[in-house]
Design a protein around this motif. Structure first.
Motif, PDB file in Angstrom:
ATOM      1  N   ILE A   1       0.820  -0.989   0.045  1.00 41.93           N
ATOM      2  CA  ILE A   1      -0.059   0.324  -0.119  1.00 41.93           C
ATOM      3  C   ILE A   1       0.822   1.327  -0.032  1.00 41.93           C
ATOM      4  CG2 ILE A   1      -2.261  -1.114   1.101  1.00 41.93           C
ATOM      5  CD1 ILE A   1      -1.097   0.051   3.795  1.00 41.93           C
ATOM      6  N   CYS A   2       2.079   1.106  -0.442  1.00 42.18           N
ATOM      7  CA  CYS A   2       2.905   2.347  -0.808  1.00 42.18           C
ATOM      8  C   CYS A   2       4.061   2.176  -1.939  1.00 42.18           C
ATOM      9  CB  CYS A   2       3.941   2.636   0.783  1.00 42.18           C
ATOM     10  SG  CYS A   2       4.990   1.177   1.084  1.00 42.18           S
ATOM     11  N   ASP A   3       4.771   3.096  -2.108  1.00 43.41           N
ATOM     12  CA  ASP A   3       5.709   3.047  -3.234  1.00 43.41           C
ATOM     13  C   ASP A   3       6.743   2.304  -2.846  1.00 43.41           C
ATOM     14  OD1 ASP A   3       7.846   3.353  -4.878  1.00 43.41           O
ATOM     15  OD2 ASP A   3       6.932   5.129  -5.888  1.00 43.41           O
ATOM     16  N   ARG A   4       6.680   1.012  -3.087  1.00 46.39           N
ATOM     17  CA  ARG A   4       7.670  -0.016  -2.268  1.00 46.39           C
ATOM     18  C   ARG A   4       9.168   0.285  -2.624  1.00 46.39           C
ATOM     19  NH1 ARG A   4       5.462  -2.926  -6.419  1.00 46.39           N
ATOM     20  NH2 ARG A   4       6.719  -3.878  -8.096  1.00 46.39           N
ATOM     21  N   HIS A   5       9.418   0.861  -3.731  1.00 47.70           N
ATOM     22  CA  HIS A   5      10.812   1.226  -4.013  1.00 47.70           C
ATOM     23  C   HIS A   5      11.217   2.362  -3.161  1.00 47.70           C
ATOM     24  CE1 HIS A   5      11.037  -0.567  -8.611  1.00 47.70           C
ATOM     25  NE2 HIS A   5      10.972  -1.580  -7.297  1.00 47.70           N
ATOM     26  N   LYS A   6      10.324   3.193  -2.809  1.00 40.69           N
ATOM     27  CA  LYS A   6      10.968   4.428  -2.037  1.00 40.69           C
ATOM     28  C   LYS A   6      10.987   4.027  -0.703  1.00 40.69           C
ATOM     29  CE  LYS A   6       8.705   8.177  -4.629  1.00 40.69           C
ATOM     30  NZ  LYS A   6       7.972   9.231  -4.716  1.00 40.69           N
ATOM     31  N   ALA A   7      10.034   3.028  -0.151  1.00 39.45           N
ATOM     32  CA  ALA A   7      10.053   2.582   1.068  1.00 39.45           C
ATOM     33  C   ALA A   7      11.371   1.784   1.307  1.00 39.45           C
ATOM     34  CB  ALA A   7       8.762   1.702   1.421  1.00 39.45           C
ATOM     35  N   LEU A   8      11.461   0.779   0.323  1.00 38.70           N
ATOM     36  CA  LEU A   8      12.950   0.188   0.484  1.00 38.70           C
ATOM     37  C   LEU A   8      14.297   1.031   0.547  1.00 38.70           C
ATOM     38  CD1 LEU A   8      11.882  -3.110  -1.710  1.00 38.70           C
ATOM     39  CD2 LEU A   8      12.258  -2.994   0.679  1.00 38.70           C
ATOM     40  N   GLN A   9      14.194   2.048  -0.257  1.00 35.97           N
ATOM     41  CA  GLN A   9      15.249   2.812  -0.429  1.00 35.97           C
ATOM     42  C   GLN A   9      15.489   3.641   0.925  1.00 35.97           C
ATOM     43  OE1 GLN A   9      14.202   5.130  -3.702  1.00 35.97           O
ATOM     44  NE2 GLN A   9      15.317   3.871  -5.229  1.00 35.97           N
ATOM     45  N   GLU A  10      14.327   3.911   1.597  1.00 31.88           N
ATOM     46  CA  GLU A  10      14.353   4.543   3.065  1.00 31.88           C
ATOM     47  C   GLU A  10      14.986   3.518   3.833  1.00 31.88           C
ATOM     48  OE1 GLU A  10      13.173   8.277   4.630  1.00 31.88           O
ATOM     49  OE2 GLU A  10      14.452   7.685   2.982  1.00 31.88           O
ATOM     50  N   ALA A  11      14.411   2.269   3.913  1.00 29.13           N
ATOM     51  CA  ALA A  11      14.863   1.306   4.704  1.00 29.13           C
ATOM     52  C   ALA A  11      16.485   1.329   4.726  1.00 29.13           C
ATOM     53  CB  ALA A  11      14.247   0.032   4.486  1.00 29.13           C
ATOM     54  N   TYR A  12      16.797   1.284   3.501  1.00 32.69           N
ATOM     55  CA  TYR A  12      18.424   0.983   3.218  1.00 32.69           C
ATOM     56  C   TYR A  12      19.190   2.071   3.854  1.00 32.69           C
ATOM     57  CZ  TYR A  12      22.663  -0.168   0.753  1.00 32.69           C
ATOM     58  OH  TYR A  12      23.938  -0.167   0.372  1.00 32.69           O
ATOM     59  N   ARG A  13      18.531   3.459   3.581  1.00 30.46           N
ATOM     60  CA  ARG A  13      19.321   4.610   4.116  1.00 30.46           C
ATOM     61  C   ARG A  13      19.376   4.602   5.951  1.00 30.46           C
ATOM     62  NH1 ARG A  13      17.646   9.254   6.625  1.00 30.46           N
ATOM     63  NH2 ARG A  13      15.546   8.702   6.492  1.00 30.46           N
ATOM     64  N   VAL A  14      18.240   4.369   6.565  1.00 29.19           N
ATOM     65  CA  VAL A  14      18.110   4.407   7.797  1.00 29.19           C
ATOM     66  C   VAL A  14      19.033   3.160   8.617  1.00 29.19           C
ATOM     67  CG1 VAL A  14      16.316   5.732   7.829  1.00 29.19           C
ATOM     68  CG2 VAL A  14      16.122   3.116   8.316  1.00 29.19           C
ATOM     69  N   LEU A  15      19.220   2.035   7.992  1.00 32.53           N
ATOM     70  CA  LEU A  15      20.122   1.062   8.244  1.00 32.53           C
ATOM     71  C   LEU A  15      21.351   1.115   8.679  1.00 32.53           C
ATOM     72  CD1 LEU A  15      18.170  -2.220   6.598  1.00 32.53           C
ATOM     73  CD2 LEU A  15      18.485  -1.795   9.120  1.00 32.53           C
ATOM     74  N   LYS A  16      21.974   0.776   9.712  1.00 38.53           N
ATOM     75  CA  LYS A  16      23.354   0.910   9.834  1.00 38.53           C
ATOM     76  C   LYS A  16      23.886  -0.164   8.784  1.00 38.53           C
ATOM     77  CE  LYS A  16      23.079   1.466  14.769  1.00 38.53           C
ATOM     78  NZ  LYS A  16      23.329   1.069  16.181  1.00 38.53           N
ATOM     79  N   ALA A  17      25.292  -0.063   8.700  1.00 35.95           N
ATOM     80  CA  ALA A  17      26.033  -1.133   7.885  1.00 35.95           C
ATOM     81  C   ALA A  17      25.953  -2.430   8.383  1.00 35.95           C
ATOM     82  CB  ALA A  17      27.562  -0.610   7.708  1.00 35.95           C
ATOM     83  N   GLU A  18      25.564  -3.348   7.738  1.00 39.39           N
ATOM     84  CA  GLU A  18      25.397  -4.886   8.427  1.00 39.39           C
ATOM     85  C   GLU A  18      23.756  -4.955   8.947  1.00 39.39           C
ATOM     86  OE1 GLU A  18      27.375  -7.422   7.597  1.00 39.39           O
ATOM     87  OE2 GLU A  18      28.611  -5.969   6.606  1.00 39.39           O
ATOM     88  N   GLY A  19      23.100  -3.679   8.884  1.00 37.71           N
ATOM     89  CA  GLY A  19      21.935  -4.139   9.524  1.00 37.71           C
ATOM     90  C   GLY A  19      20.719  -4.954   8.630  1.00 37.71           C
ATOM     91  N   ARG A  20      19.791  -5.418   9.323  1.00 36.08           N
ATOM     92  CA  ARG A  20      18.695  -6.083   8.598  1.00 36.08           C
ATOM     93  C   ARG A  20      17.530  -5.637   8.378  1.00 36.08           C
ATOM     94  NH1 ARG A  20      17.616 -11.589  10.781  1.00 36.08           N
ATOM     95  NH2 ARG A  20      17.299 -10.303  12.587  1.00 36.08           N
ATOM     96  N   LEU A  21      17.069  -6.183   6.932  1.00 35.88           N
ATOM     97  CA  LEU A  21      15.612  -5.675   6.668  1.00 35.88           C
ATOM     98  C   LEU A  21      14.997  -6.904   6.630  1.00 35.88           C
ATOM     99  CD1 LEU A  21      13.778  -3.756   5.394  1.00 35.88           C
ATOM    100  CD2 LEU A  21      14.441  -4.529   3.229  1.00 35.88           C
ATOM    101  N   VAL A  22      13.738  -6.893   7.357  1.00 33.59           N
ATOM    102  CA  VAL A  22      12.759  -8.256   7.482  1.00 33.59           C
ATOM    103  C   VAL A  22      11.329  -7.596   7.111  1.00 33.59           C
ATOM    104  CG1 VAL A  22      11.855  -9.734   8.975  1.00 33.59           C
ATOM    105  CG2 VAL A  22      14.012  -8.986   9.432  1.00 33.59           C
ATOM    106  N   VAL A  23      10.968  -8.154   5.901  1.00 35.57           N
ATOM    107  CA  VAL A  23       9.715  -8.023   5.249  1.00 35.57           C
ATOM    108  C   VAL A  23       8.745  -9.062   5.088  1.00 35.57           C
ATOM    109  CG1 VAL A  23       8.625  -6.943   3.237  1.00 35.57           C
ATOM    110  CG2 VAL A  23      10.710  -6.026   3.977  1.00 35.57           C
ATOM    111  N   LEU A  24       7.456  -8.855   5.650  1.00 32.25           N
ATOM    112  CA  LEU A  24       6.476  -9.799   5.421  1.00 32.25           C
ATOM    113  C   LEU A  24       5.288  -9.178   4.621  1.00 32.25           C
ATOM    114  CD1 LEU A  24       4.422 -12.326   6.324  1.00 32.25           C
ATOM    115  CD2 LEU A  24       3.598 -10.959   8.037  1.00 32.25           C
ATOM    116  N   GLU A  25       5.053 -10.072   3.486  1.00 35.55           N
ATOM    117  CA  GLU A  25       4.396  -9.304   2.440  1.00 35.55           C
ATOM    118  C   GLU A  25       3.651 -10.381   1.531  1.00 35.55           C
ATOM    119  OE1 GLU A  25       1.945  -7.477   1.425  1.00 35.55           O
ATOM    120  OE2 GLU A  25       3.365  -5.644   1.849  1.00 35.55           O
ATOM    121  N   ALA A  26       2.431  -9.875   0.947  1.00 36.07           N
ATOM    122  CA  ALA A  26       1.751 -10.739   0.145  1.00 36.07           C
ATOM    123  C   ALA A  26       2.657 -11.269  -1.126  1.00 36.07           C
ATOM    124  CB  ALA A  26       0.599 -10.100  -0.684  1.00 36.07           C
ATOM    125  N   SER A  27       2.498 -12.641  -1.234  1.00 40.71           N
ATOM    126  CA  SER A  27       3.380 -13.181  -2.527  1.00 40.71           C
ATOM    127  C   SER A  27       2.655 -14.080  -3.397  1.00 40.71           C
ATOM    128  CB  SER A  27       4.388 -13.889  -1.489  1.00 40.71           C
ATOM    129  OG  SER A  27       5.647 -14.458  -2.419  1.00 40.71           O
TER     130      SER A  27
END
Length: 242
Positions: free
Chosen positions: A136-162
């Motif tokens: 329900i959002c622009d997923r590319h922008k949201a993923l880019q923001e997640a990448y920006r705020v993460l520390k180096a070696e930080g982890r992203l965890v996403v639960l989504e429809a598939s």
């Protein structure tokens, strides 16, 4: 724009309107299976080392609530862990606060737009989680923001429809959802059609697990992998900022 649901929150405050009924809707739409999905996400996050967690599109806070219960971060003396519970809907955040009254020492509640989290410093978070919010959002922008705020070696965890890998079964599932979701949504919201139209379109048009994994790699994430749940109705994607 990569918004599968074609949802613009400034044009329709649908999630604010259904905040009091959102948990019931989740139970009805998924026949309660979403609870298993969220427990799995909470287990993955809760059993990994971190100090700072940002939960994006938290809704009523199910994921964080389960993590807090699991790790028992209830003591005011625990200064090692901090969690930001965020959502674009203030009404959703209010429901999350109600759930986590006993865990306030470790949590902050912030109204954030997943596509532009200017309030969060770059490279400040060990983990970013997003559950059932990318559709329900622009997923590319949201993923880019997640990448920006993460520390180096930080982890992203996403639960989504598939996607269910067997195509004809996936089509049957979408056909079933096209009938059941509008009916349940209409009954549960007193005829508020937008409450389910966005979610249904988001489920139908969201990319496959393989495509989403590649999109994460294209943004710069490494160690990208995913785990299908419930035959592929949803998937948990995990990645690391290298």
């Amino acid at each position: 724009m990569n918004n599968s649901a074609d949802f613009t929150p400034k044009d329709d405050d649908v999630f604010g309107r259904i905040a009091n009924r959102y948990d019931i809707l989740c139970d009805l739409f998924s026949f309660g299976i979403h609870r298993f999905w969220k427990r799995r996400v909470a287990y993955i996050i809760g059993n990994a080392p971190w100090q700072n967690l940002l939960d994006v599109a938290s809704g009523t806070g199910d994921i964080v609530y389960r993590i807090l219960q699991q790790r028992q971060f209830s003591s005011a003396t625990d200064n090692l862990h901090h969690i930001i519970v965020s959502d674009i809907s203030v009404q959703m955040l209010d429901k999350a606060k109600e759930k986590m009254t006993n865990y306030s020492a470790n949590t902050s509640f912030m109204p954030l737009d997943a596509e532009n989290m200017i309030q969060i410093e770059s490279a400040s978070q060990d983990v970013v989680s997003i559950s059932l919010g990318l559709k329900i959002c622009d997923r590319h922008k949201a993923l880019q923001e997640a990448y920006r705020v993460l520390k180096a070696e930080g982890r992203l965890v996403v639960l989504e429809a598939s996607n269910i890998p067997i195509n004809w079964i996936h089509k049957l599932y979408l056909g079933y959802m096209s009938v059941v979701m509008p009916l349940i949504g209409w009954l549960a919201t007193g005829g508020d059609s937008s409450a389910y139209q966005y979610l249904l379109k988001g489920v139908k048009d969201f990319p496959s697990a393989e495509v989403l994994a590649q999109e994460m790699k294209d943004i710069g994430f490494g160690e990208v992998n995913f785990e299908r749940l419930s035959f592929g109705i949803v998937a948990i994607h995990m990645a690391r900022k290298l």
